[in-house]
Design an enzyme around this catalytic site. Sequence first.
Site, PDB file in Angstrom:
ATOM      1  NE  ARG A  76      -3.445   0.007   2.726  1.00 24.97           N
ATOM      2  CZ  ARG A  76      -3.843  -0.504   3.895  1.00 24.97           C
ATOM      3  NH1 ARG A  76      -3.451   0.056   5.024  1.00 24.97           N
ATOM      4  NH2 ARG A  76      -4.587  -1.593   3.930  1.00 24.97           N
ATOM      5  NE  ARG A 146      -2.222   2.529   9.343  1.00 28.55           N
ATOM      6  CZ  ARG A 146      -3.065   1.501   9.241  1.00 28.55           C
ATOM      7  NH1 ARG A 146      -3.988   1.486   8.302  1.00 28.55           N
ATOM      8  NH2 ARG A 146      -2.987   0.487  10.078  1.00 28.55           N
ATOM      9  CE  LYS A 211      -6.366   0.455  11.804  1.00 31.20           C
ATOM     10  NZ  LYS A 211      -7.356  -0.210  10.908  1.00 31.20           N
ATOM     11  CE  LYS A 213      -7.907   4.045   9.156  1.00 29.71           C
ATOM     12  NZ  LYS A 213      -9.056   3.262   8.663  1.00 29.71           N
ATOM     13  CB  CYS A 436     -13.731  -3.980   2.632  1.00 25.86           C
ATOM     14  SG  CYS A 436     -14.365  -5.617   3.062  1.00 25.86           S
ATOM     15  CB  CYS A 442      -8.928  -9.383   3.800  1.00 22.83           C
ATOM     16  SG  CYS A 442      -9.040  -8.735   5.485  1.00 22.83           S
ATOM     17  CB  CYS A 481     -14.670  -8.793   9.204  1.00 15.78           C
ATOM     18  SG  CYS A 481     -13.402  -7.507   9.180  1.00 15.78           S
ATOM     19  CB  CYS A 485     -11.773  -1.807   5.518  1.00 19.37           C
ATOM     20  SG  CYS A 485     -10.566  -2.478   6.684  1.00 19.37           S
TER      21      CYS A 485
END
Length: 567
Positions: A76, A146, A211, A213, A436, A442, A481, A485
Site C-alpha cells: 500500500r 496513515r 493506527k 487517521k 472492502c 484479507c 467483517c 474498512c
Amino acid sequence: MTTTGDEKLSKIEIIKRQSRHLRGTIKEDLQDGQPHFSEENVQLLKFHGVYQQDDRDLRAKLKKEGKEKHYSMMIRARIPGGLLKPEQYLVFDRLADEYTDYKNMRITTRQTLQLHGILKGNLKRTIRSLNESLVTTLGACGDSGRNTICCAEPGDEPFRMEMRHDLLALSDRLSAKTNAYHEIWVDGEPVELAEGETEEPLYGDVYLPRKFKVAIVPEGDNCIDVYDNDLGLVAHIENQHIVGYTVLVGGGMGRMALDQETYPRLASPLCYVARDEAIDTILDTCVAIVTMERDFGDRSNRRFARMKYLIDRRGLEWFKQEVEERLGRELDPPRELTWQSGNDHLGWHRERDGVSYLGLFIPYGRIKDTETIKLKSALRDIVREFQLTVRFTAQQNIILSGIANGLRNAIEDKLRSFGVPLPNELSNVEQNTMACVSLPTCGLALAESERALPELMPHFKKLFEELNLAEETITIRMTGCSNGCARPYNANIAFIGRASGKYDVFLGGSSLGTALNERFKETVPIDQLVATVRPILESFVEERELGEDFGSYWRRAGLERFRSIAN
C-alpha cells in the site's frame, strides 16, 4: 515523552520496542529463500506499507495436497490527498502487470493504491521502483499517521491550493522518519544521524498504540467522511481563502462484532484554530493531539487502543485541557458546521477556464480489465496519451484532471472504446456503493464483499426503480467483517460479514456522513439481503416527509418501529 510503564504490554508493543525503529530482521528475512516472513517481521512490515497475505481460495486445496499456503504480499502506498502525476500512475500500472498475481490495482478509501499478490522475492524491487517515482509506502499501514486524505476535487479557487499546502505540511509532520525504510528497501546503507538528532522525533521507539487517521475537507463538502477519522480538519472558507479550521477528534469505524464494548464513533468538535501564513498554529495543534494518543493510548489491549476510546474513557474536556497544556495556550471553541453534500465528484466539471475534470466511478475500487470492460487498459492509454493528473477519491473512485475542454469528446470516445461506462450512464444506487477487499486476500474476512456486492447490485437497482427511488441518494456499503474498512457504520444501508455467506444489516446513517446507523438484523443470508431491506424502503416511500432523506426518516421513525420486521 510519557510511556506506559507498569501495565502489561501487548505482544505487538514489545515487538515495536525491540525493533530498532522498525528494522527487526526484515533484511535477513528477505534473503532466507522462504516465501514468507517471521511473525515478528510480519508486524513490522505493516509500518513499511506491506501486509503478508495468502490466497484463501487455495487454502483447502493446498492443505489437502500437503503444501503450505500460497503466500504473497500486499503493498500500500502513501499518497497524500490521492494525487499522482501521470508518470507515477503509469509506474503503478506497470508494476501491477510485472509483479502481482492479479494484474490489477485497488483504490482504497484512504485515497491510495494497493498492489495485491506480490511474491516475497519481488517485494524489494517493487518498493524500490515506487521510490524511484517519488512514491513511498512508509507509514501507509502500521501504528503511525496513515495516509492523510483530503477532498480530491481540483479547481482554481485559492482555498484548494491552500488546503493542498496544509495537507502536505501536516503529512510531513506526522509521517514516520525512521531510516530503516531506506536501509532495507532503497539503498541498503545505514544512515548516520547528526549529533543530537533523533531518528523518530515524534514517535520515539514506541510509535503509536494503533493506527491514526487524518483528514482535511472544506466545510459543506463531506465527500471523505471526515467524522470517521481520529483527527479531522474542516476548513472554513471566506472570500475563497481558508481563514481557519474546526478540529474534530476521536472518530473511528472499527468494532468487534461479539464485543459490545467496542463500537464505531464519529469525531467530536474540539476547537477552532485560525490559519496563519505559515500554518504553524494548526500544525502544532495537530501534533499535540497525536502526542495525546502516543502518551495515553491503551498499549495493553489493541482492541481499545484507538483514540476514540481514550476520549470516551477520560472525557473530551480532560482531553482538551491536556492539549492546551501541551500547547501553552487556551483553545478557541469550535465553530458550528454545516454540510450540503457527501457525494463524490463524478462526471464532468469545470476545473479552471478552458479546462475540465472527469470523475469516473470505479466499481468497488478495483482497476482491472474484464472481458467486457477494459478499465485498466483504458486508464493507462488515456493517462499516457493525454498526460492527465490522477486523483483518487475517498469513495474509491478516480478523477482525471487537467483535460482541455476540446479533448472531452476524445476522452469519452476512448472510454467507450474500452467498454467503460460514463457516470451519467450509471444509476445513483450504483454510484453510491463501496465494498472492502475481503476474500480472497484479507486474513480477517469472514464473508465476501468486493466479489459479492456486484451480484446484489442488479437486484437493488431493480428495487429502487420499482419504488421510484432511482434518483435518491442512498449509500450502500459492504464489508467482509466488522472492522469497517469501507466505512459501513455511517452508510444508509450496510452489510457487515459475520460468517460465510451471512451478514449483519445496519440501517440509517447519513448520506452526509454525519450520523451512525443501527444494527437492524443479524446473520442474514446473502440471498435474503435485498428482501430484508425492501419493507424498510417501502415504508420510507410511504411515510417520508417532504424533502426527507432515508437516514433522517430512519432516525425519526426509530429502530423500534421496525422491530417486528426483524423478528
